[in-house]
Scaffold this motif. Structure first.
Motif, PDB file in Angstrom:
ATOM      1  N   TRP A  20       0.831  -1.204   0.000  1.00 31.18           N
ATOM      2  CA  TRP A  20       0.000   0.000   0.000  1.00 31.18           C
ATOM      3  C   TRP A  20       0.871   1.262   0.000  1.00 31.18           C
ATOM      4  O   TRP A  20       0.580   2.223  -0.713  1.00 31.18           O
ATOM      5  CB  TRP A  20      -0.907  -0.003   1.232  1.00 31.18           C
ATOM      6  N   SER A  21       1.934   1.244   0.785  1.00 32.65           N
ATOM      7  CA  SER A  21       2.818   2.415   0.843  1.00 32.65           C
ATOM      8  C   SER A  21       3.476   2.655  -0.506  1.00 32.65           C
ATOM      9  O   SER A  21       3.580   3.803  -0.974  1.00 32.65           O
ATOM     10  CB  SER A  21       3.899   2.205   1.918  1.00 32.65           C
ATOM     11  N   LEU A  22       3.915   1.558  -1.148  1.00 34.43           N
ATOM     12  CA  LEU A  22       4.539   1.687  -2.470  1.00 34.43           C
ATOM     13  C   LEU A  22       3.541   2.253  -3.483  1.00 34.43           C
ATOM     14  O   LEU A  22       3.892   3.117  -4.308  1.00 34.43           O
ATOM     15  CB  LEU A  22       5.055   0.320  -2.931  1.00 34.43           C
ATOM     16  N   ALA A  23       2.294   1.778  -3.413  1.00 33.95           N
ATOM     17  CA  ALA A  23       1.263   2.271  -4.345  1.00 33.95           C
ATOM     18  C   ALA A  23       1.032   3.769  -4.160  1.00 33.95           C
ATOM     19  O   ALA A  23       0.933   4.522  -5.146  1.00 33.95           O
ATOM     20  CB  ALA A  23      -0.040   1.495  -4.128  1.00 33.95           C
ATOM     21  N   MET A 291      -8.341  -2.778  -9.596  1.00 33.09           N
ATOM     22  CA  MET A 291      -7.579  -3.784 -10.333  1.00 33.09           C
ATOM     23  C   MET A 291      -6.113  -3.785  -9.907  1.00 33.09           C
ATOM     24  O   MET A 291      -5.460  -4.826  -9.862  1.00 33.09           O
ATOM     25  CB  MET A 291      -7.653  -3.487 -11.843  1.00 33.09           C
ATOM     26  N   VAL A 292      -5.585  -2.601  -9.571  1.00 32.03           N
ATOM     27  CA  VAL A 292      -4.153  -2.465  -9.276  1.00 32.03           C
ATOM     28  C   VAL A 292      -3.839  -2.864  -7.834  1.00 32.03           C
ATOM     29  O   VAL A 292      -2.864  -3.601  -7.590  1.00 32.03           O
ATOM     30  CB  VAL A 292      -3.695  -1.010  -9.540  1.00 32.03           C
ATOM     31  N   ILE A 293      -4.648  -2.399  -6.876  1.00 26.46           N
ATOM     32  CA  ILE A 293      -4.266  -2.584  -5.469  1.00 26.46           C
ATOM     33  C   ILE A 293      -5.241  -3.437  -4.669  1.00 26.46           C
ATOM     34  O   ILE A 293      -5.011  -3.691  -3.493  1.00 26.46           O
ATOM     35  CB  ILE A 293      -4.134  -1.221  -4.765  1.00 26.46           C
ATOM     36  N   GLY A 294      -6.342  -3.866  -5.302  1.00 33.75           N
ATOM     37  CA  GLY A 294      -7.275  -4.731  -4.601  1.00 33.75           C
ATOM     38  C   GLY A 294      -8.498  -3.989  -4.091  1.00 33.75           C
ATOM     39  O   GLY A 294      -8.579  -2.759  -4.188  1.00 33.75           O
ATOM     40  N   PRO A 295      -9.456  -4.721  -3.503  1.00 31.93           N
ATOM     41  CA  PRO A 295     -10.760  -4.138  -3.164  1.00 31.93           C
ATOM     42  C   PRO A 295     -10.860  -3.524  -1.771  1.00 31.93           C
ATOM     43  O   PRO A 295     -11.915  -3.020  -1.416  1.00 31.93           O
ATOM     44  CB  PRO A 295     -11.688  -5.356  -3.268  1.00 31.93           C
ATOM     45  N   ASN A 297     -11.199  -1.075   0.926  1.00 35.05           N
ATOM     46  CA  ASN A 297     -11.524   0.355   0.862  1.00 35.05           C
ATOM     47  C   ASN A 297     -10.589   1.234   1.692  1.00 35.05           C
ATOM     48  O   ASN A 297     -10.546   2.441   1.486  1.00 35.05           O
ATOM     49  CB  ASN A 297     -12.972   0.576   1.320  1.00 35.05           C
ATOM     50  N   ARG A 298      -9.846   0.643   2.624  1.00 37.37           N
ATOM     51  CA  ARG A 298      -8.916   1.439   3.422  1.00 37.37           C
ATOM     52  C   ARG A 298      -7.790   2.000   2.566  1.00 37.37           C
ATOM     53  O   ARG A 298      -7.250   3.066   2.868  1.00 37.37           O
ATOM     54  CB  ARG A 298      -8.355   0.591   4.567  1.00 37.37           C
ATOM     55  N   ILE A 299      -7.418   1.295   1.496  1.00 38.56           N
ATOM     56  CA  ILE A 299      -6.406   1.816   0.559  1.00 38.56           C
ATOM     57  C   ILE A 299      -7.068   2.342  -0.710  1.00 38.56           C
ATOM     58  O   ILE A 299      -6.525   3.217  -1.390  1.00 38.56           O
ATOM     59  CB  ILE A 299      -5.362   0.724   0.216  1.00 38.56           C
ATOM     60  N   LEU A 300      -8.283   1.835  -1.003  1.00 35.76           N
ATOM     61  CA  LEU A 300      -8.951   2.251  -2.239  1.00 35.76           C
ATOM     62  C   LEU A 300      -9.335   3.733  -2.213  1.00 35.76           C
ATOM     63  O   LEU A 300      -9.243   4.418  -3.247  1.00 35.76           O
ATOM     64  CB  LEU A 300     -10.200   1.386  -2.448  1.00 35.76           C
ATOM     65  N   PHE A 301      -9.730   4.239  -1.053  1.00 36.03           N
ATOM     66  CA  PHE A 301     -10.088   5.659  -0.973  1.00 36.03           C
ATOM     67  C   PHE A 301      -8.881   6.570  -1.235  1.00 36.03           C
ATOM     68  O   PHE A 301      -8.953   7.452  -2.102  1.00 36.03           O
ATOM     69  CB  PHE A 301     -10.720   5.973   0.386  1.00 36.03           C
ATOM     70  N   PRO A 302      -7.749   6.412  -0.517  1.00 31.89           N
ATOM     71  CA  PRO A 302      -6.603   7.303  -0.826  1.00 31.89           C
ATOM     72  C   PRO A 302      -6.026   7.086  -2.221  1.00 31.89           C
ATOM     73  O   PRO A 302      -5.593   8.049  -2.868  1.00 31.89           O
ATOM     74  CB  PRO A 302      -5.587   6.953   0.266  1.00 31.89           C
ATOM     75  N   ALA A 303      -6.029   5.828  -2.702  1.00 37.89           N
ATOM     76  CA  ALA A 303      -5.515   5.577  -4.054  1.00 37.89           C
ATOM     77  C   ALA A 303      -6.406   6.236  -5.101  1.00 37.89           C
ATOM     78  O   ALA A 303      -5.911   6.820  -6.081  1.00 37.89           O
ATOM     79  CB  ALA A 303      -5.427   4.072  -4.300  1.00 37.89           C
ATOM     80  N   SER A 304      -7.718   6.168  -4.918  1.00 42.29           N
ATOM     81  CA  SER A 304      -8.638   6.809  -5.861  1.00 42.29           C
ATOM     82  C   SER A 304      -8.556   8.330  -5.766  1.00 42.29           C
ATOM     83  O   SER A 304      -8.779   9.033  -6.757  1.00 42.29           O
ATOM     84  CB  SER A 304     -10.071   6.339  -5.598  1.00 42.29           C
ATOM     85  N   LEU A 305      -8.279   8.838  -4.561  1.00 38.22           N
ATOM     86  CA  LEU A 305      -8.073  10.287  -4.399  1.00 38.22           C
ATOM     87  C   LEU A 305      -6.963  10.771  -5.327  1.00 38.22           C
ATOM     88  O   LEU A 305      -7.114  11.771  -6.046  1.00 38.22           O
ATOM     89  CB  LEU A 305      -7.721  10.587  -2.946  1.00 38.22           C
ATOM     90  N   LEU A 306      -5.838  10.046  -5.319  1.00 37.65           N
ATOM     91  CA  LEU A 306      -4.704  10.419  -6.169  1.00 37.65           C
ATOM     92  C   LEU A 306      -4.981  10.054  -7.631  1.00 37.65           C
ATOM     93  O   LEU A 306      -4.680  10.832  -8.540  1.00 37.65           O
ATOM     94  CB  LEU A 306      -3.440   9.708  -5.683  1.00 37.65           C
ATOM     95  N   GLY A 307      -5.556   8.867  -7.849  1.00 34.62           N
ATOM     96  CA  GLY A 307      -5.827   8.427  -9.220  1.00 34.62           C
ATOM     97  C   GLY A 307      -6.811   9.331  -9.932  1.00 34.62           C
ATOM     98  O   GLY A 307      -6.647   9.618 -11.127  1.00 34.62           O
TER      99      GLY A 307
END
Length: 355
Positions: A20-23, A291-295, A297-307
């Protein structure tokens, strides 16, 4: 035996945190690159050395014109695109989770259509709760909130909020406001051509009127909205598995649903109020991130924020350069990309029995 299981769980948890940190680091770097590209490319091309120097405050040989273009034209537009993309993307994550539907997006519960109707009222009749540059955004935002209230009241059944009923209420209310907006378009066509073009351009979504005030206002909504959604991200994970499972873990599905609706409406209303309806951002980005980091939501929210920020900055750069000096509404570019992606999701959903 228990010690070995604990060690395995610790290693699993540590590996997940590392991924998650790397993503997040890679997405942050990609966002920075997207910003630099957006600053360099346009009707007047500027070298990346000058753009980077102006952005970071280094001494460069950039002309005063180039400094003005970056600081007063491109940078506020790029920053607004970033926060709007973030708002729409995290709203998409929340709504896809609540509805357990991979094709859910902010427009599903009618928020975007309500905001569009509010903006059209101001454009056609001049009515607003504010004046000046805030006239359209304020009316659009208030109509978005009113729409959420109507959908919520229609979706309630005996004190409960069934997902299917809520979804149908959102579709019906959204269609109703879309019809009213179309009626206002006809009225605008009988008035001035300029008013008609403003309504049409707003409905397609655009960032050509971006300024720093708009950025800070949307940013002020994005931060509390994101924190609210993140606070309940673990609860959303449990609700997605099933209400019985969530209840067994001490999670209240009704409270989680309400929080996700309020959070998504808060950020969507703020974003749509300034830029119009920009379609498919809330649909595409959460899926790509999933698809990239999995389902989770604890990482999906910050990843989608940046994405979401990366996606809308890139598509807006394309919108203002592909037919330069003429600009296209960014909603056209996102729709061109989102249409095929939507068909891909339909095909994938037909092939899979579970999401």
């Amino acid at each position: 035996m228990k010690a070995k299981e604990s060690q395995d769980l610790f290693e699993l948890h540590r590996g997940r945190i590392a991924r998650w940190s790397l993503a997040i680091i890679l997405l942050s770097l990609a966002l920075f690159v997207a910003i630099i590209i957006g600053l360099c490319v346009g009707t007047v091309n500027i070298s990346y050395e000058k753009a980077l120097g102006i952005l970071l405050g280094f001494k460069t040989d950039a002309t005063s014109t180039e400094i003005t273009i970056i600081q007063k034209v491109r940078l506020p537009r790029i920053m607004l695109a970033g926060v709007v993309g973030s708002c729409l993307s995290i709203a998409g994550v929340a709504l896809q989770g609540i509805f357990k539907n991979p094709m859910a997006s902010p427009s599903v519960i009618g928020i975007s259509q309500g905001a569009a109707f509010g903006a059209s009222i101001t454009l056609v009749f001049g009515f607003s709760f504010a004046s000046g540059d805030l006239a359209i955004p304020v009316t659009a935002f208030l109509l978005a909130m009113i729409t959420l209230f109507i959908v919520y009241m229609l979706g309630r059944v005996d004190g409960y909020l069934p997902t299917t009923t809520l979804l149908l209420a959102g579709i019906a209310v959204g269609a109703f406001f879309s019809a009213l907006t179309s009626l206002l378009q006809i009225l605008a066509a009988q008035g001035s051509t300029e008013t008609m073009s403003q309504v049409v351009f707003w409905l397609m979504g655009g960032l050509n009127r971006a300024n720093w005030d708009q950025f800070w206002i949307v940013f002020a909504f994005l931060i509390p909205g994101f924190l609210l959604l993140m606070l309940f991200s673990r609860d959303l994970n449990a609700v997605i598995v099933g209400e019985a499972h969530a209840t067994s873990l001490g999670v209240d599905p009704k409270t989680t649903t309400k929080v996700m609706l309020i959070g998504s409406a808060l950020v969507t209303g703020a974003a749509v109020a300034f830029t119009g309806i920009i379609a498919f951002v809330g649909l595409i980005v959460p899926h790509i991130m999933r698809m990239v980091i999995g389902p989770d939501n604890r990482i999906l929210f910050p990843a989608s924020l940046l994405g979401g920020a990366i996606f809308l900055i890139i598509t807006d750069t394309v919108a203002r350069t592909v037919m330069a000096p003429q600009e296209l509404p960014v909603g056209i570019i996102t729709a061109i990309m989102g249409g095929p992606f939507f068909l891909y999701l339909l095909r994938r959903k037909r092939e899979a029995t579970e999401w």
